[in-house]
Design a protein around this motif. Sequence first.
Motif: not given
Length: 772
Positions: A54-55, A59-60, A67-73, A759-768
Amino acid sequence: KQLSIPLGSAYQPLLRAQNQVLKKAVVDEQANSASFKEQLKLRDQSLRKQEQEMDSLSFRNQQLAKRVELLQEELAVSDAKGKKGKSKADSPSQHGLETQSVFDEDLQKKIEENERLHIQFYDADEQHRKQEAELTTRLQELEKDLEQHQAVVDGLTTKYMETIERLQSDKARLEVKAQTLEREAKECRMRTEECQQQVRRCQSELNRQVKQSSTVIQEKVPFNDTNGTNTLCVFFLFFQLKARDVAGQALSFIQDLVAALLNFHSYTEQRVHIYPLDSSIEPISPLNQKFSQYLHENAAYVRPLEDGFLQLHQSITEDTVTVLETVVKLKSFADNFSSYTHFLQKILPYQLKSLEEECNASPCTAALIAKNQELQSDMKKVTSVFEKLQSYIKLLALPSRLTLKIHTISVFTQLAACLHSLHDAIKEMSKHYNQKASFEQELPTITQKLCTTTECLLGSLGSLTSSTGKISTFFSNNLDFFTSSGYSPRGSTVALNPLQAESMLANKKKAAAYIHAIKQGRTQSVPYREALSNRRILTSSTESREGLTQQVQQSQDKIARLEQEKEHWLLEAQLGKVRLEKENQRIADLESQLAAALGGSPNPRPAAASTLSESHEEAEREQNAAGKETTLCTSLVGMLCTTPTVEHVGDEESREQLIKTHYMARVGELTTQLQISDSKAVHFHSECRALAKRLAIAEKSRETLSEEVRLANQNVTRLQDELTTTKRSYEDQLSMMSDHLCSMNETLSKQREEIDTLKLGSKGSAKKNKSR
């Protein structure tokens, strides 16, 4: 649900069944609880993963929103430009090209961002793998260390339990031995009491004999005080009080010295177990093990110094004569000091080798090597000074055993100089040890345990320096008292011997009793001139008494001779009576014969007269002849002159037989009495010798048993001290090992948590990355 449990022995099977059901239910509930906990843990992990996702999504989304705001501008700017360009009549184709160029640019940026993210993911994955490998390796090493430490702990626990059991068995054996010794000591005390009673009886008998002898001496030996070379000594009470005070001060200093030496040897033993190798981690060298074993026995050599000097102090009282020749307890103190000096000589090579081993250790610096070399020379100097002290103390103890003429003033002076040298040597050693400790503090491998032991060792050296300084100052201040001649015979410079000391004490007691009697008025003091005049009178009366004694002896001899002559004449009188009776009988017979003859003849009177005259003439002739034939008779009684006749031959034999019978009976009685007296005397003599031998044997056995009891008590005390020290050291080591294991467990738990987190951090980054 509530279960109704029936009571009684008949319902025991039902109770067992219900108990089994309850146990199974409890086990199932425990298993369910464990599974629920595992599921809860997994849910928490998935929840943390979702939160991380979710974090990342938020962030994404923020990036996309920007980016949308930039494109709108940009779109608004392009619209504004389009409106302005209508006047210029721009074609729709140009607008489409601009839009396409914008999309191409956006796509290019997306591609570049995706490439950058792939690179970051690859780098993070590689870094994670490396950290995981390193942590896995470290975890394996820690597990191996944990296994090794656990094996060491198990071995130490087993060793300590065996030691404790062995010490408990030794303690029980020693208690049994102590009880046996107590019983034997009680029996010895009973035998000693019996022997003491016998000794008291013998003493009373000897006192009686001494009293009789003293009475005879007082009656026979005159008073003689005219000789100018009287060897009586003067008893000085203030000298005794000063000697006891000095001995008390010296005892306090000796006690401080003994305590300092005990601490110094004990802390040296602890340091050997810690540095350069810690005995709790790895075994120390055999040399240090032997050195530690010798240091562990220091109390057996140091404590007798205090005990021997305490006995010396107790032997100095107001009723004794304190000089070197009479202080017998100084010999025991000298022997104890010699044993401690031999102990120092025995441990000196090990001390030097231990310092060399410290110099050969890896973290030892050049400054430490120099200080160790200085300490080696200091230890040699201290040992040599102790050897000198031993020699001088032995010289002072010699007069208590042999009559030797030693210049005591020079010995005491040299002893004071040696004490100052000992103080200087120990002071120098303490200074070098302080410098060495400061250098050791800078080493990286120093431990807190070594620091604490070094501080204790420096404290013991400080107290040792202080006690030796006090002893040297005290000895120098009292050097005049030690070298002064407190007792010496009047008008002589010869040293006092033990026999003169005993006689001086006896004279002191007699003088005190005499003064006390004068104060109470029971006797009066006699002046010297009057005593001399009394002596002359006594001498003259003694001479006259000797003359009278000789006269009495002569009179007694004369009386004895007269008694013998009296007995002889009494026997002669008895023989004369017997002879007279026989003569009277013979005369009566003759008269009867004469009467018979006169009655039968016609002319009787003239015939009788003629016959009587003839008989008288014959008797006179016979007597004259007998007087001419007088004989000399000798026998066991003596010599006797006799005039043998026909009638007197039987009288002489009967007289001789009566005298012989009387004297033989008398001699038999005297012989019997003499034999009885001799047998009694021999019996009493043998009984006295047997009692004396039994008393000597009892005294020897009592001394032996008391020595054994003392040694047993010392062994029990030493074993108790060793047990207490061993238990304390084992408890300290166990507490240290427990703390170390706790810290290791905490470190392992932290590392496991870090590994799980990574390990949990590596698994989370792999899933992302996969979702992207």
